[in-house]
Enzyme design. Structure first.
Site, PDB file in Angstrom:
ATOM      1  N   SER A 203       7.644   2.082  -2.224  1.00 16.40           N
ATOM      2  CA  SER A 203       7.922   2.218  -3.662  1.00 16.40           C
ATOM      3  C   SER A 203       8.982   1.379  -4.324  1.00 16.40           C
ATOM      4  O   SER A 203       8.870   0.460  -5.266  1.00 16.40           O
ATOM      5  CB  SER A 203       8.201   3.770  -3.526  1.00 16.40           C
ATOM      6  N   LYS A 207       8.344  -2.395  -6.930  1.00 16.02           N
ATOM      7  CA  LYS A 207       8.811  -2.646  -8.050  1.00 16.02           C
ATOM      8  C   LYS A 207       9.533  -3.789  -7.941  1.00 16.02           C
ATOM      9  O   LYS A 207       9.666  -4.653  -9.154  1.00 16.02           O
ATOM     10  CB  LYS A 207       9.541  -1.403  -8.627  1.00 16.02           C
TER      11      LYS A 207
HETATM   12  N1  URA Z   1      13.775   4.587  -5.149  1.00 13.23           N
HETATM   13  C1  URA Z   1      12.341   4.365  -5.372  1.00 13.23           C
HETATM   14  O1  URA Z   1      11.965   3.649  -6.135  1.00 13.23           O
HETATM   15  N2  URA Z   1      11.228   4.826  -4.509  1.00 13.23           N
HETATM   16  C2  URA Z   1      11.636   5.801  -3.610  1.00 13.23           C
HETATM   17  O2  URA Z   1      10.786   6.261  -3.143  1.00 13.23           O
HETATM   18  C3  URA Z   1      12.922   6.161  -3.403  1.00 13.23           C
HETATM   19  C4  URA Z   1      14.011   5.518  -3.983  1.00 13.23           C
END
Ligand code: URA
Length: 451
Positions: A203, A207
């Site tokens: 995750s 990003k």
């Molecule tokens: N920050 C994120 O972007 N994803 C997560 O799973 C945990 C913290």
């Protein structure tokens, strides 16, 4: 932590029940299965119920490093990948922008991004930051910033690019970056599948790899208020994320930091902005200043920016100037008052001594019950809800002194929040030894088997 069995059943039939069954039975997902399920979920061919079952199977059985790497790549490929390498530093026509970002794995009272970005911008770095909303018990930077009247994190790519070149930073909702993560993040929040190492790693990194940063510093939290409770698990998470970053040509390093106790003296939305402004004005709680400056130094080093001492930007006001420029560029008006919940309650000390334990999870749950976080995806948060802490562990406490002030717009939330705080703190006779805020600095991934 449980691990997957290497080399077991490859998925031959690419349908959701078959993919779920492989992971449910402790097997390893093939690259094709991962690509198929992420693409299918992004485009609505895999249902929420099916992805929920798969996430729970991953939570219970883990993923290998190879699976996590492929899962991350599939999430990056689910959307656009920004490229800002043609930008120059603000005010320069020949020096390329030093594009660097930081991401925290989630903590309580973790407002560090808010003072940190202007500090590194004032030192000459350029920060494209894709940011999130609250997840589980942890707050979200965008929710906090939206307590500034007019502020928006919904920026188009063109606006982000213009802002990076004119102001040197932008904080924006991930939008079309890694849209698979946006959907999976929301689903994890309501299916008790947040605190999974491979799911956190993929995750965060999907990003960050999509947003256009060319170097990255991770703040990996460990302790009662973090998603990962043990140092061994947090180190493993740091290593896999460093490995992922480096494998994409994005130099990545991490600080392992304590999250047993909330950061600073505020937990919530507008209350954390108020504290961030205190930091930018050269004051504020010592732990927030320490971590802000430590992360700033790492960011500047990994991005190859040298010259200005980050601490100087807090003293001379240049970080505050950058913050004002950033907020104004995103529509925020710092001359208007921040919202603050009109229903309040205080907690006082029944006897004197020294502030002892302060459990980050108890304080986070109190803030959440006051309305600072969400119970349902997409729900609005109360911008003025939160907890102000008056005494940090180790500080002297007098009998009858106020230890906490609670704020909400909904008075009937106060009893539930007070109940969460009950048992989350102690006043002791003497100060106890505590582990340092910055536990370790991890610069390379001496990796890693299953996560
Ligand atoms: N920050 C994120 O972007 N994803 C997560 O799973 C945990 C913290």
């Amino acid at each position: 932590m449980q691990t997957s069995r290497e080399g077991s059943s490859a998925v031959t039939n690419l349908d959701a029940p078959s993919v779920i069954r492989v992971k449910r039975d402790g097997g390893v997902l093939s690259d094709a299965a991962i690509d198929w399920v992420i693409d299918g979920y992004t485009h609505g061919r895999v249902a929420d119920e099916q992805m929920s079952a798969l996430l729970m199977a991953i939570f219970l059985n883990g993923m290998t490093v190879a699976e996590t790497t492929r899962w991350t790549a599939a999430m990056v490929a689910s959307g656009e990948r920004f490229d800002f390498t043609d930008l120059h530093r603000p005010g320069s026509s020949d020096r390329p922008a030093a594009l660097v970002d930081k991401h925290s794995t989630g903590g309580v009272g973790d407002k560090i991004t808010i003072p940190l970005l202007p500090v590194v911008m004032a030192c000459g770095a350029t920060v494209p930051q894709a940011s999130g909303r609250g997840l589980g018990h942890t707050g979200g930077t965008l929710d906090k910033l939206e307590s500034i009247p007019g502020f928006t994190g919904e920026l188009s790519k063109d606006r982000i690019r213009r802002q990076l070149s004119e102001v040197g930073g932008a904080i924006f909702a991930a939008g079309e970056l890694a849209p698979a993560d946006r959907k999976i993040y929301a689903l994890r929040d309501i299916t008790a599948t947040v605190d999974s190492t491979p799911l956190i790693a993929s995750s965060v990194m999907s990003k960050k790899l999509a947003e256009g940063a060319r170097a990255l510093v991770l703040d990996v939290k460990v302790g009662r208020g973090a998603f990962l409770k043990t140092e061994a698990d947090a180190r493993e998470l740091a290593r896999i994320m460093i490995d992922l970053g480096n494998s994409y040509g994005v130099p990545t390093r991490a600080l392992l930091t304590d999250m047993n106790c909330p950061l600073g003296l505020t937990v919530g939305n507008s209350v954390e902005i108020t504290e961030s402004l205190e930091i930018l004005a050269g004051g504020g709680p010592a732990d927030v200043v320490e971590l802000t400056l430590a992360l700033a130094r790492e960011m500047l080093e990994v991005a190859g920016v040298d010259g200005t001492d980050p601490a100087e930007t807090l003293r001379d006001g240049s970080a505050m100037d950058r913050f004002r420029a950033l907020i104004a560029a995103q529509g925020g008006d710092l001359s208007r008052p921040l919202p603050l919940g009109s229903a309040t309650e205080t907690v006082t000390a029944s006897h004197g001594g020294v502030m002892g334990d302060l459990d980050a999870m108890g304080v986070a749950m109190a803030a959440w019950r006051l309305g600072a976080g969400r119970a349902q995806p997409g729900e609005p948060v109360q911008l003025g809800a939160g907890v102000r802490i008056h005494r940090k562990p180790g500080e002297p406490v007098a009998a009858g002194e106020t230890l906490f002030t609670l704020y909400t717009e909904t008075a009937d939330r106060l009893p539930g929040a007070l109940a969460e705080l009950d048992g989350a703190w102690t006043v002791d006779d003497a100060a106890a030894a505590r582990r340092p805020l910055i536990i370790d600095r991890i610069c390379s991934a001496e990796s890693a088997g299953s996560v």
